[in-house]
Scaffold this motif. Sequence first.
Motif, PDB file in Angstrom:
ATOM      1  N   ALA A  70       0.834  -1.198   0.000  1.00  0.00           N
ATOM      2  CA  ALA A  70       0.000   0.000   0.000  1.00  0.00           C
ATOM      3  C   ALA A  70       0.872   1.252   0.000  1.00  0.00           C
ATOM      4  CB  ALA A  70      -0.932  -0.002   1.201  1.00  0.00           C
ATOM      5  N   LYS A  71       1.974   1.199   0.747  1.00  0.00           N
ATOM      6  CA  LYS A  71       2.894   2.334   0.800  1.00  0.00           C
ATOM      7  C   LYS A  71       3.640   2.491  -0.531  1.00  0.00           C
ATOM      8  CE  LYS A  71       5.183   2.964   4.613  1.00  0.00           C
ATOM      9  NZ  LYS A  71       6.188   2.844   5.712  1.00  0.00           N
ATOM     10  N   THR A  72       4.087   1.390  -1.100  1.00  0.00           N
ATOM     11  CA  THR A  72       4.844   1.436  -2.360  1.00  0.00           C
ATOM     12  C   THR A  72       4.009   1.992  -3.507  1.00  0.00           C
ATOM     13  OG1 THR A  72       6.269  -0.405  -1.726  1.00  0.00           O
ATOM     14  CG2 THR A  72       6.040   0.030  -4.087  1.00  0.00           C
ATOM     15  N   TYR A  73       2.769   1.511  -3.625  1.00  0.00           N
ATOM     16  CA  TYR A  73       1.940   1.873  -4.771  1.00  0.00           C
ATOM     17  C   TYR A  73       0.934   2.984  -4.469  1.00  0.00           C
ATOM     18  CZ  TYR A  73       3.954  -2.380  -6.698  1.00  0.00           C
ATOM     19  OH  TYR A  73       4.831  -3.339  -7.147  1.00  0.00           O
ATOM     20  N   ASN A  74       0.850   3.382  -3.198  1.00  0.00           N
ATOM     21  CA  ASN A  74      -0.087   4.439  -2.797  1.00  0.00           C
ATOM     22  C   ASN A  74      -1.507   4.109  -3.254  1.00  0.00           C
ATOM     23  OD1 ASN A  74      -0.909   6.852  -1.586  1.00  0.00           O
ATOM     24  ND2 ASN A  74      -0.571   8.033  -3.450  1.00  0.00           N
ATOM     25  N   VAL A  75      -1.981   2.923  -2.879  1.00  0.00           N
ATOM     26  CA  VAL A  75      -3.297   2.451  -3.303  1.00  0.00           C
ATOM     27  C   VAL A  75      -4.133   2.119  -2.071  1.00  0.00           C
ATOM     28  CG1 VAL A  75      -2.473   1.560  -5.504  1.00  0.00           C
ATOM     29  CG2 VAL A  75      -2.461   0.059  -3.496  1.00  0.00           C
ATOM     30  N   PRO A  76      -5.466   2.088  -2.225  1.00  0.00           N
ATOM     31  CA  PRO A  76      -6.328   1.793  -1.081  1.00  0.00           C
ATOM     32  C   PRO A  76      -6.298   0.326  -0.686  1.00  0.00           C
ATOM     33  CG  PRO A  76      -7.642   2.091  -3.060  1.00  0.00           C
ATOM     34  CD  PRO A  76      -6.236   2.465  -3.422  1.00  0.00           C
ATOM     35  N   VAL A  77      -6.478   0.109   0.611  1.00  0.00           N
ATOM     36  CA  VAL A  77      -6.616  -1.231   1.186  1.00  0.00           C
ATOM     37  C   VAL A  77      -8.102  -1.448   1.421  1.00  0.00           C
ATOM     38  CG1 VAL A  77      -6.085  -2.699   3.160  1.00  0.00           C
ATOM     39  CG2 VAL A  77      -4.338  -1.149   2.240  1.00  0.00           C
ATOM     40  N   ILE A  78      -8.660  -2.474   0.785  1.00  0.00           N
ATOM     41  CA  ILE A  78     -10.100  -2.708   0.795  1.00  0.00           C
ATOM     42  C   ILE A  78     -10.382  -4.066   1.416  1.00  0.00           C
ATOM     43  CG2 ILE A  78     -12.163  -2.943  -0.626  1.00  0.00           C
ATOM     44  CD1 ILE A  78     -10.846  -1.064  -2.641  1.00  0.00           C
ATOM     45  N   GLY A  79     -11.185  -4.069   2.497  1.00  0.00           N
ATOM     46  CA  GLY A  79     -11.517  -5.290   3.192  1.00  0.00           C
ATOM     47  C   GLY A  79     -10.453  -5.643   4.216  1.00  0.00           C
ATOM     48  N   PRO A  80     -10.835  -6.527   5.114  1.00  0.00           N
ATOM     49  CA  PRO A  80     -12.083  -7.293   5.187  1.00  0.00           C
ATOM     50  C   PRO A  80     -13.193  -6.513   5.886  1.00  0.00           C
ATOM     51  CG  PRO A  80     -10.583  -8.009   6.915  1.00  0.00           C
ATOM     52  CD  PRO A  80      -9.852  -6.962   6.122  1.00  0.00           C
ATOM     53  N   ASN A  81     -14.071  -7.234   6.575  1.00  0.00           N
ATOM     54  CA  ASN A  81     -15.077  -6.616   7.430  1.00  0.00           C
ATOM     55  C   ASN A  81     -14.407  -6.103   8.706  1.00  0.00           C
ATOM     56  OD1 ASN A  81     -17.099  -7.120   9.899  1.00  0.00           O
ATOM     57  ND2 ASN A  81     -18.324  -6.656   8.083  1.00  0.00           N
ATOM     58  N   GLN A  82     -14.978  -5.065   9.280  1.00  0.00           N
ATOM     59  CA  GLN A  82     -14.341  -4.401  10.418  1.00  0.00           C
ATOM     60  C   GLN A  82     -14.226  -5.301  11.649  1.00  0.00           C
ATOM     61  OE1 GLN A  82     -15.953  -0.559  11.217  1.00  0.00           O
ATOM     62  NE2 GLN A  82     -14.206   0.071  12.463  1.00  0.00           N
ATOM     63  N   GLN A  83     -14.987  -6.390  11.703  1.00  0.00           N
ATOM     64  CA  GLN A  83     -14.873  -7.288  12.853  1.00  0.00           C
ATOM     65  C   GLN A  83     -13.520  -7.994  12.910  1.00  0.00           C
ATOM     66  OE1 GLN A  83     -18.414  -9.574  14.144  1.00  0.00           O
ATOM     67  NE2 GLN A  83     -19.460  -8.666  12.375  1.00  0.00           N
ATOM     68  N   ASP A  84     -12.754  -7.911  11.839  1.00  0.00           N
ATOM     69  CA  ASP A  84     -11.391  -8.462  11.847  1.00  0.00           C
ATOM     70  C   ASP A  84     -10.346  -7.417  12.232  1.00  0.00           C
ATOM     71  OD1 ASP A  84     -12.071 -11.049  11.238  1.00  0.00           O
ATOM     72  OD2 ASP A  84     -10.807 -11.186   9.456  1.00  0.00           O
ATOM     73  N   SER A  85     -10.776  -6.245  12.662  1.00  0.00           N
ATOM     74  CA  SER A  85      -9.807  -5.187  12.982  1.00  0.00           C
ATOM     75  C   SER A  85      -8.852  -5.604  14.095  1.00  0.00           C
ATOM     76  CB  SER A  85     -10.531  -3.898  13.359  1.00  0.00           C
ATOM     77  OG  SER A  85     -11.341  -4.084  14.507  1.00  0.00           O
TER      78      SER A  85
END
Length: 212
Positions: A70-85
Amino acid sequence: MLHCQIVAVTAFSQNCSILWDDETMQAVLIDAGGEAERLQQMITDLGVTVIALWNTHGHLDHIGAVGALAKTYNVPVIGPNQQDSFWIDMLQDVSRQYGFPIPEPVQVDQWLAGGEILSLGKYRFEVRFTPGHTPGHVVFYCAELNMLWTGDVLFKGSIGRTDFPKGDFDTLIHSIQTQLLTLPDETQFISGHGATSSIGLEKQFNPFLKGI
């Protein structure tokens, strides 16, 4: 056309999928579990442009390279559901316990509830909420291609473990019944570990699905 390169990463041989559309050469990675430098080299060799990182759940072997990429490509991180936070928050500690390299922290930009449609080129992927292996697990289904990415919910001949914190066997079986076995039998799936299979074959031969 959509292409998929499966890359087994980490000592757990986790199947990271590099998906790309050959019209736009845009790509997403599903479950970039580790070995960030190796994945970066493959991305360079393929000549694709990464636009997002999609994650089925928060276990270290599925998100270990996400922070660095995510840092290298400056792209969004999508998923999972927030219960896995809680799993994502523990990523560095759990990696240390397993003797894995300490990864970059993961910051999720979009939590998934199920029902969302994600896009890659002209292709659409339905998000399905499938708790049980972890409480925030999701899967990605492309109806146009009859393809499904199951993470650690369903494997060829097996199902996901439920003995990790906040795992639950009955919840997992319910997720499989309602979110996976309701798909067409010809649906091919790529799981988090091991060989590919289809929904129809697992209905016939998976010993864990007998009688459900």
